[in-house]
Scaffold this motif. Structure first.
Motif, PDB file in Angstrom:
ATOM      1  N   LEU A 189       1.804   8.521   6.669  1.00 41.24           N
ATOM      2  CA  LEU A 189       3.096   8.256   7.282  1.00 41.24           C
ATOM      3  C   LEU A 189       4.099   8.236   6.133  1.00 41.24           C
ATOM      4  O   LEU A 189       3.887   7.537   5.139  1.00 41.24           O
ATOM      5  CB  LEU A 189       3.009   6.888   7.948  1.00 41.24           C
ATOM      6  CG  LEU A 189       4.153   6.353   8.757  1.00 41.24           C
ATOM      7  CD1 LEU A 189       4.364   7.228   9.984  1.00 41.24           C
ATOM      8  CD2 LEU A 189       3.818   4.932   9.182  1.00 41.24           C
ATOM      9  N   VAL A 190       5.176   9.008   6.242  1.00 43.66           N
ATOM     10  CA  VAL A 190       6.137   9.132   5.148  1.00 43.66           C
ATOM     11  C   VAL A 190       7.550   8.877   5.669  1.00 43.66           C
ATOM     12  O   VAL A 190       7.985   9.530   6.609  1.00 43.66           O
ATOM     13  CB  VAL A 190       6.081  10.542   4.505  1.00 43.66           C
ATOM     14  CG1 VAL A 190       7.027  10.627   3.310  1.00 43.66           C
ATOM     15  CG2 VAL A 190       4.665  10.920   4.116  1.00 43.66           C
ATOM     16  N   PHE A 191       8.233   7.907   5.067  1.00 49.24           N
ATOM     17  CA  PHE A 191       9.657   7.700   5.344  1.00 49.24           C
ATOM     18  C   PHE A 191      10.419   8.494   4.297  1.00 49.24           C
ATOM     19  O   PHE A 191      10.175   8.338   3.096  1.00 49.24           O
ATOM     20  CB  PHE A 191      10.023   6.216   5.234  1.00 49.24           C
ATOM     21  CG  PHE A 191       9.672   5.400   6.441  1.00 49.24           C
ATOM     22  CD1 PHE A 191      10.646   5.024   7.344  1.00 49.24           C
ATOM     23  CD2 PHE A 191       8.365   4.999   6.667  1.00 49.24           C
ATOM     24  CE1 PHE A 191      10.328   4.255   8.455  1.00 49.24           C
ATOM     25  CE2 PHE A 191       8.033   4.231   7.772  1.00 49.24           C
ATOM     26  CZ  PHE A 191       9.010   3.861   8.670  1.00 49.24           C
ATOM     27  N   ARG A 192      11.363   9.329   4.745  1.00 48.86           N
ATOM     28  CA  ARG A 192      12.143  10.150   3.815  1.00 48.86           C
ATOM     29  C   ARG A 192      13.632   9.831   3.960  1.00 48.86           C
ATOM     30  O   ARG A 192      14.170   9.869   5.058  1.00 48.86           O
ATOM     31  CB  ARG A 192      11.904  11.626   4.073  1.00 48.86           C
ATOM     32  CG  ARG A 192      10.460  12.045   3.810  1.00 48.86           C
ATOM     33  CD  ARG A 192      10.353  13.551   3.612  1.00 48.86           C
ATOM     34  NE  ARG A 192       8.992  14.026   3.558  1.00 48.86           N
ATOM     35  CZ  ARG A 192       8.292  14.177   2.444  1.00 48.86           C
ATOM     36  NH1 ARG A 192       8.818  13.874   1.279  1.00 48.86           N
ATOM     37  NH2 ARG A 192       7.052  14.649   2.489  1.00 48.86           N
ATOM     38  N   PHE A 224       8.749   7.792   0.659  1.00 50.23           N
ATOM     39  CA  PHE A 224       7.880   6.636   0.499  1.00 50.23           C
ATOM     40  C   PHE A 224       6.749   6.769   1.509  1.00 50.23           C
ATOM     41  O   PHE A 224       6.991   6.868   2.712  1.00 50.23           O
ATOM     42  CB  PHE A 224       8.677   5.346   0.714  1.00 50.23           C
ATOM     43  CG  PHE A 224       9.868   5.272  -0.219  1.00 50.23           C
ATOM     44  CD1 PHE A 224       9.712   4.777  -1.499  1.00 50.23           C
ATOM     45  CD2 PHE A 224      11.106   5.741   0.178  1.00 50.23           C
ATOM     46  CE1 PHE A 224      10.783   4.737  -2.370  1.00 50.23           C
ATOM     47  CE2 PHE A 224      12.189   5.704  -0.694  1.00 50.23           C
ATOM     48  CZ  PHE A 224      12.021   5.203  -1.971  1.00 50.23           C
ATOM     49  N   ALA A 225       5.498   6.791   1.008  1.00 42.06           N
ATOM     50  CA  ALA A 225       4.360   7.158   1.845  1.00 42.06           C
ATOM     51  C   ALA A 225       3.301   6.063   1.912  1.00 42.06           C
ATOM     52  O   ALA A 225       3.136   5.270   0.989  1.00 42.06           O
ATOM     53  CB  ALA A 225       3.736   8.443   1.309  1.00 42.06           C
ATOM     54  N   LEU A 226       2.589   6.072   3.016  1.00 51.42           N
ATOM     55  CA  LEU A 226       1.438   5.213   3.249  1.00 51.42           C
ATOM     56  C   LEU A 226       0.296   6.111   3.688  1.00 51.42           C
ATOM     57  O   LEU A 226       0.364   6.749   4.734  1.00 51.42           O
ATOM     58  CB  LEU A 226       1.735   4.179   4.347  1.00 51.42           C
ATOM     59  CG  LEU A 226       0.567   3.311   4.800  1.00 51.42           C
ATOM     60  CD1 LEU A 226       0.114   2.381   3.665  1.00 51.42           C
ATOM     61  CD2 LEU A 226       0.961   2.501   6.031  1.00 51.42           C
ATOM     62  N   ASP A 227      -0.750   6.204   2.863  1.00 47.56           N
ATOM     63  CA  ASP A 227      -1.935   6.971   3.246  1.00 47.56           C
ATOM     64  C   ASP A 227      -2.844   6.092   4.082  1.00 47.56           C
ATOM     65  O   ASP A 227      -2.937   4.878   3.856  1.00 47.56           O
ATOM     66  CB  ASP A 227      -2.688   7.466   2.001  1.00 47.56           C
ATOM     67  CG  ASP A 227      -1.923   8.573   1.287  1.00 47.56           C
ATOM     68  OD1 ASP A 227      -1.067   9.213   1.913  1.00 47.56           O
ATOM     69  OD2 ASP A 227      -2.183   8.772   0.087  1.00 47.56           O
ATOM     70  N   LEU A 228      -3.509   6.702   5.032  1.00 49.52           N
ATOM     71  CA  LEU A 228      -4.440   6.017   5.926  1.00 49.52           C
ATOM     72  C   LEU A 228      -3.821   4.774   6.563  1.00 49.52           C
ATOM     73  O   LEU A 228      -4.271   3.652   6.343  1.00 49.52           O
ATOM     74  CB  LEU A 228      -5.731   5.658   5.188  1.00 49.52           C
ATOM     75  CG  LEU A 228      -6.477   6.853   4.590  1.00 49.52           C
ATOM     76  CD1 LEU A 228      -7.632   6.373   3.731  1.00 49.52           C
ATOM     77  CD2 LEU A 228      -6.951   7.800   5.669  1.00 49.52           C
ATOM     78  N   ASN A 262       0.811  -1.218   0.000  1.00 52.74           N
ATOM     79  CA  ASN A 262       0.000   0.000   0.000  1.00 52.74           C
ATOM     80  C   ASN A 262       0.844   1.267   0.000  1.00 52.74           C
ATOM     81  O   ASN A 262       0.311   2.362   0.092  1.00 52.74           O
ATOM     82  CB  ASN A 262      -0.937   0.004   1.225  1.00 52.74           C
ATOM     83  CG  ASN A 262      -1.958  -1.109   1.128  1.00 52.74           C
ATOM     84  OD1 ASN A 262      -2.606  -1.279   0.109  1.00 52.74           O
ATOM     85  ND2 ASN A 262      -2.077  -1.898   2.186  1.00 52.74           N
ATOM     86  N   TRP A 263       2.135   1.145  -0.089  1.00 58.91           N
ATOM     87  CA  TRP A 263       3.054   2.287  -0.081  1.00 58.91           C
ATOM     88  C   TRP A 263       3.239   2.798  -1.506  1.00 58.91           C
ATOM     89  O   TRP A 263       3.093   2.062  -2.461  1.00 58.91           O
ATOM     90  CB  TRP A 263       4.402   1.870   0.500  1.00 58.91           C
ATOM     91  CG  TRP A 263       4.308   1.499   1.944  1.00 58.91           C
ATOM     92  CD1 TRP A 263       3.880   0.306   2.447  1.00 58.91           C
ATOM     93  CD2 TRP A 263       4.623   2.312   3.056  1.00 58.91           C
ATOM     94  NE1 TRP A 263       3.922   0.340   3.818  1.00 58.91           N
ATOM     95  CE2 TRP A 263       4.376   1.554   4.222  1.00 58.91           C
ATOM     96  CE3 TRP A 263       5.106   3.618   3.196  1.00 58.91           C
ATOM     97  CZ2 TRP A 263       4.591   2.051   5.497  1.00 58.91           C
ATOM     98  CZ3 TRP A 263       5.321   4.103   4.470  1.00 58.91           C
ATOM     99  CH2 TRP A 263       5.065   3.335   5.600  1.00 58.91           C
ATOM    100  N   TYR A 264       3.586   4.063  -1.635  1.00 63.16           N
ATOM    101  CA  TYR A 264       3.883   4.619  -2.955  1.00 63.16           C
ATOM    102  C   TYR A 264       5.101   5.528  -2.874  1.00 63.16           C
ATOM    103  O   TYR A 264       5.426   6.073  -1.817  1.00 63.16           O
ATOM    104  CB  TYR A 264       2.676   5.361  -3.547  1.00 63.16           C
ATOM    105  CG  TYR A 264       2.224   6.566  -2.758  1.00 63.16           C
ATOM    106  CD1 TYR A 264       2.718   7.832  -3.046  1.00 63.16           C
ATOM    107  CD2 TYR A 264       1.291   6.436  -1.727  1.00 63.16           C
ATOM    108  CE1 TYR A 264       2.303   8.942  -2.316  1.00 63.16           C
ATOM    109  CE2 TYR A 264       0.867   7.538  -1.001  1.00 63.16           C
ATOM    110  CZ  TYR A 264       1.385   8.782  -1.297  1.00 63.16           C
ATOM    111  OH  TYR A 264       0.972   9.887  -0.573  1.00 63.16           O
TER     112      TYR A 264
END
Length: 189
Positions: free
Chosen positions: A167-170, A92-96, A47-49
């Motif tokens: 939630l975003v990992f940078r 890299f992000a995960l919405d909801l 579910n990450w983009y």
């Protein structure tokens, strides 16, 4: 004399082979401090983009799941990025996420395998439903290779702690293109 020379060369080779065998062994994560709530184990779906697909100055290129490496289960996340310049980011992000209320949370933890040629700095950004950044963790330097139970400390007394949307990992810092494997992402209360 020839036998002594052979022994000298065989012994270091045996040590090198033994160390390679232990280096490839899967590491068991250490126990967490607090109660862990699973955010993602990458066992069911991805579910990450990669934010780089929609943000022009972001150097992330894709997300997928992989069986190449994992710390729990059979799969992990596989996050790809192009060459990151000195002050660039790959996000890299995960919405909801499954936990949208971070009230009382202490940390987010993850097992990360840095396969790039350089150490990488990584931090986590938490955004509200209105895409406002409500919290950014301290940067943590990932060594090359496996980094188990990387702990991103949270301060969750922020105004929007109960309204988390993403939630975003940078990744930050100069790096050649590469991949990062990630597994076992948890919220710790």
């Amino acid at each position: 004399m020839k036998k002594a020379v052979k022994r000298i060369f065989i012994f270091p080779a045996a040590i090198i082979l033994a160390s390679c065998a232990t280096a490839s062994r899967k590491i068991t994560p250490a126990p967490l401090r607090g109660t862990a709530e699973l955010i993602d184990s990458f066992e069911e779906e991805n579910n990450w983009y990669a934010a780089g697909t929609s943000e022009p100055h972001d150097y992330s290129t894709g997300t997928d799941t992989s069986e190449e490496w994992s710390t729990q289960g059979d799969f992990c996340g596989q996050w790809s990025f192009m060459r990151i310049p000195q002050n660039g980011l790959a996000s890299f992000a995960l919405d909801l996420p499954p936990q949208t209320d971070l009230t009382g949370a202490k940390a987010i933890t993850a097992d990360i395998n840095n396969t790039s040629q350089n150490p990488l700095s990584v931090f986590v950004e938490i955004q509200s439903a209105h895409q406002q950044i409500i919290f950014t963790t301290e940067k943590i330097t990932l060594a090359i290779g496996e980094n188990i139970n990387v702990r991103f400390e949270l301060i969750t007394d922020k105004e929007y702690a109960g309204e988390i949307n993403s939630l975003v990992f940078r990744l930050k810092g100069k790096s050649a293109s590469g991949e990062l494997f990630i597994d076992n992402i948890n919220l710790v209360r």
